[in-house]
Structure formats: structure tokens, C-alpha cells
Design an enzyme around this catalytic site. Sequence first.
Site, PDB file in Angstrom:
ATOM      1  N   LYS A 118       0.829  -1.209   0.000  1.00 23.96           N
ATOM      2  CA  LYS A 118       0.000   0.000   0.000  1.00 23.96           C
ATOM      3  C   LYS A 118       0.861   1.256   0.000  1.00 23.96           C
ATOM      4  CE  LYS A 118      -4.171  -1.984   2.082  1.00 23.96           C
ATOM      5  NZ  LYS A 118      -3.764  -3.386   1.991  1.00 23.96           N
ATOM      6  N   GLU A 202      -3.282   6.658   8.414  1.00 21.88           N
ATOM      7  CA  GLU A 202      -4.016   7.606   7.591  1.00 21.88           C
ATOM      8  C   GLU A 202      -5.263   8.050   8.340  1.00 21.88           C
ATOM      9  OE1 GLU A 202      -4.718   5.373   4.001  1.00 21.88           O
ATOM     10  OE2 GLU A 202      -6.606   4.570   4.736  1.00 21.88           O
ATOM     11  N   HIS A 237     -14.633  -5.755   7.232  1.00 22.80           N
ATOM     12  CA  HIS A 237     -13.931  -5.065   6.147  1.00 22.80           C
ATOM     13  C   HIS A 237     -13.916  -5.889   4.855  1.00 22.80           C
ATOM     14  CE1 HIS A 237     -12.532  -2.010   8.960  1.00 22.80           C
ATOM     15  NE2 HIS A 237     -12.105  -2.972   9.751  1.00 22.80           N
ATOM     16  N   ARG A 294      -5.718  -8.071  -9.985  1.00 23.30           N
ATOM     17  CA  ARG A 294      -6.320  -9.353 -10.358  1.00 23.30           C
ATOM     18  C   ARG A 294      -7.776  -9.132 -10.733  1.00 23.30           C
ATOM     19  NH1 ARG A 294      -9.514  -9.703  -5.962  1.00 23.30           N
ATOM     20  NH2 ARG A 294      -8.678  -9.092  -3.928  1.00 23.30           N
TER      21      ARG A 294
END
Length: 501
Positions: A118, A202, A237, A294
Site C-alpha cells: 500500500k 491515515e 472489512h 487481479r
Amino acid sequence: MPQIQKILVANRGEIALRIMRTAREMNIRTVAVFSEADRTSPHVRYADEAVCIGPAPSSESYLNTEKILKVCRDLNVDAIHPGYGFLSENAAFAQKVAEAGLIFIGPSAASIEVMGSKIAAKQAASQYNIPMVPGTVSAIQDRMEAKIIASSIGYPILIKASAGGGGKGMRIVASEDEFDEQMDRAVSEALSSFGDGSVFIEKYITSPKHIEIQILGDHHGNIVYLFERECSIQRRHQKVVEEAPSISITPEIRHEMGRCAVDVARSCGYYGAGTVEFIMDEERNFYFLEMNTRLQVEHPVTELITGIDLVKQMILVAEGNPLPFVQEDLTFKGHAIEIRVYAEDATNNFLPDIGTLHTYTKPDGNGVRVDDGFEQGMEIPIYYDPMIAKLITYGEDRETAIQKMIRAIDEYQISGVATTLPFCRFAMQHEAFVNGSFDTNFVSNYFRPDMLSTNSDEETASLAAVISAYILNLNAAGKPVQNEGENTYVPKWRSRRFAGS
């Protein structure tokens, strides 16, 4: 590149079948690999050839690179499609496939590696004018510095594993008092799940929408976006309901999101099918989240509104063909919704429920698609993701797609394991879903387990009355009666019909 003659699908279940069906339409032979637990799986029978590659644990079968490559050598395979999950986003695997002289039906190992982190993904995307969630631009090395940054962007914040996915290595921190504890937990979980304890922080957006853009690129530098998918209804999530297009965005936001998605793909020289994910706040500001290198589980909703077979395009791109369309050629029509039919008990915190499919009857009819890899009598193995099927509906508008989904859920008959079907029916009828005001907190904001158990009790009572009368009639006629078993999902349409006049 030469035309592909034989594809090994390095996966199992519904996605393996999905890929093989398109390959057959393209007159390409297929090879299935399977674990001992999947010996009777439909994808094994469907393939032109099939090879058992090991015991049930995925580390000994579906993740065993050397065994998969050996099958390719033995059977003269010239391409591998990884599907999703398992080795699909493993850069080392993609590299070994290329080194073996085989075609990897997906992006380059370099693209997978960049977007698999990330932090690296954000650094690559920062070359372009792409909005980012405020936070650190690299892995946290100094906790005191990280706390200063957290205070400057404001709590709550999110600590996230750089190599993470599926909600693992992710912790919400409400205040500085919680920082150290949640940091330790995130790092520990990241290490155990991914072997990489790197984390970053973040700003935590409290009521986000999860919007993703499907992209396609070729080896000639052409990249297009195939519009968006709304994926905000999640548990742990992970997505449960997806739809296309999103009710939440305007044509202007769609265009800008699409531009950003193409630029993210361009930042790593991407080709093949991929998905760029964004989060959007209540003011419709959107921020780059990550890229999945993907095919996505939810790709069917994009296929239905665009009429484009994404697996076919992946194969054509892998052969070296240019994309057959440019951005201006692409349009969408109608609305599609997908629910993931998991073997999970929504009344028990969505915990997996393992067992045998005593009853398994799929819905059918206009505008209904079922992608699955199970049949009646099969067991749900404990070794893999508990998804039984993907149920997708398509209609000329969103309301029609919703009504088709409710009808299809009611027709889906599964017994032997608990499933997410009752929860998805609940979601389809909830006001927040219908009017589009839902976000990723849908489950915590609107759902309680007793909401399903109450409905289930009413349905069971209605059905029990009819069954009791039926049994009495059979006994009176001297006929034996067999009990079907527990954990039966009773469709609402059945209880209404039985309880009627």
C-alpha cells in the site's frame, strides 16, 4: 505472443469454473488442479484434464508453486490463470511463471509487487494528480513522529498493514491514549498474516463509501476504465453486497474517478484486468485506497452492465492483442447487484458454518446469474474461504435489480449450513440501501442478529404448521416420514404461500 492453446487454472470452485467456461467458448483447452478435499468439485469434472496436487491445506496444494508448474510441464500447458485469492497477487509466482516460459494471464510481476504494498502503491500513484487520504507516506519507523502526524491530521486515525488485505492488520485509533496498544496489535497481526510488520497511518473517514473502478490495459499502453462498483456493505472489512453502477456518484465524479484509476494503472505499467479502489466521504470527496492486481470477486456486475467478458479480455491481452475498444466506445446500461452467499451465520457475528449441503437448489429466470462451485450433497470444507456462490441479478434499473434479487434469494434453497442469504434479503429491503444513504458501517448501524431470528421464527412457525398437517396426513395414510435436517433457510415466499388461504 502466440495464441494460447491450453490454460491451467490455478484456483478452485466457482472462479475456476467461471474461467474455464470462457476458455471453452474460445476453443482453449483447460487443466484443473485440485486438492484432496476438492476431488468431487464441479470444476474438476468440467476441465479437459485434472490433476490432484496435494492434501487439503492450501499451503500443500493451491499455494504450491512447484507442483503447479510441474503439472504445466507434464501436460504442455502454455498459460496460467490465477483467478483471485491464493497466488493471484503473488509477484514471485508471476515471475516464476514467466521464467518457466509460460504466459501469466494477469499483470507483470513488477506491477503486482508495487501495488501489493500500500505504501509503494501510494508513492507510485503520487506521480499523478490523484487525491490521497491524509497520513504517512512511508512505513512508520518512529512512534513519536507518528503520534505527531496523527495529532496533526486529527483522530480518529487508521493504522494499516502495508502488505494487508481483508481487514487484517488494520486498527482504528480513537485517541492518542490508544495509539501504542493498537499499533502493537496491528504490527503483530500484520506479521502473522503477511510476514511483514510494516504499517502506516491515515485519517479515518468515519462514514465512507467504498467505490472501485474496473480497469483494463494491454501490452501496447492502452488503458480504459469500465465504470464503477459500489461495495460499501461489508462485514469485517470484507464485501457482502456489490452493485454497478453506484447510486452515490454523479457522472462528473465517475469521469474523474475513472481518470484517476487509469493514471494509477499507468503509474505501474499495468496490463490485464485490475481494480482501483477509492473511499468517498460524506461530501463526495474521494481518495485512492489501493489497487487489486487481479480479477475481482464482484466482476460479474461490471460484465452485466457493459456486456464485456472480462476473462475473455484478460486472455486476449495475455496473447498480446490490443484492446478492441477505446474509452469513448464504452457505455453501460441497466443495473446489476451481486451478493456473496457465504456459509456463515449472520446471527452469530458472521462466523463460518461448516457442514454438508443437504439441500442445494439455485434460483433461475430472467436477469438471474449464479456463479458457484458446489452441488447438493457436497461438504463445505474448513480449509478455504466459506463462499458458496455469487448470486447476481440484472435489471433495466436499480429498483428492478433489487426486486429480482429478493425473488432470487427467496428461490435459493440451501439447508445443512447457515448462509448469508437472510442477511442479504434484509439488506435489500432496508431503507438505507434502497435510498442509497448506506456506507461501510451498514452492519454496525442497522443490523442486529435478532432482526433475522425474529423473521426466521415467524417463517418457521408458518412452515411448521403446514409440515405438521402434512405429517399427520401421511401418518394417517401409513406412509413413513423423513426429517430433512437442521439449518434450513426457509424462503419468505414459501411461508407466505403456505400460510395463505
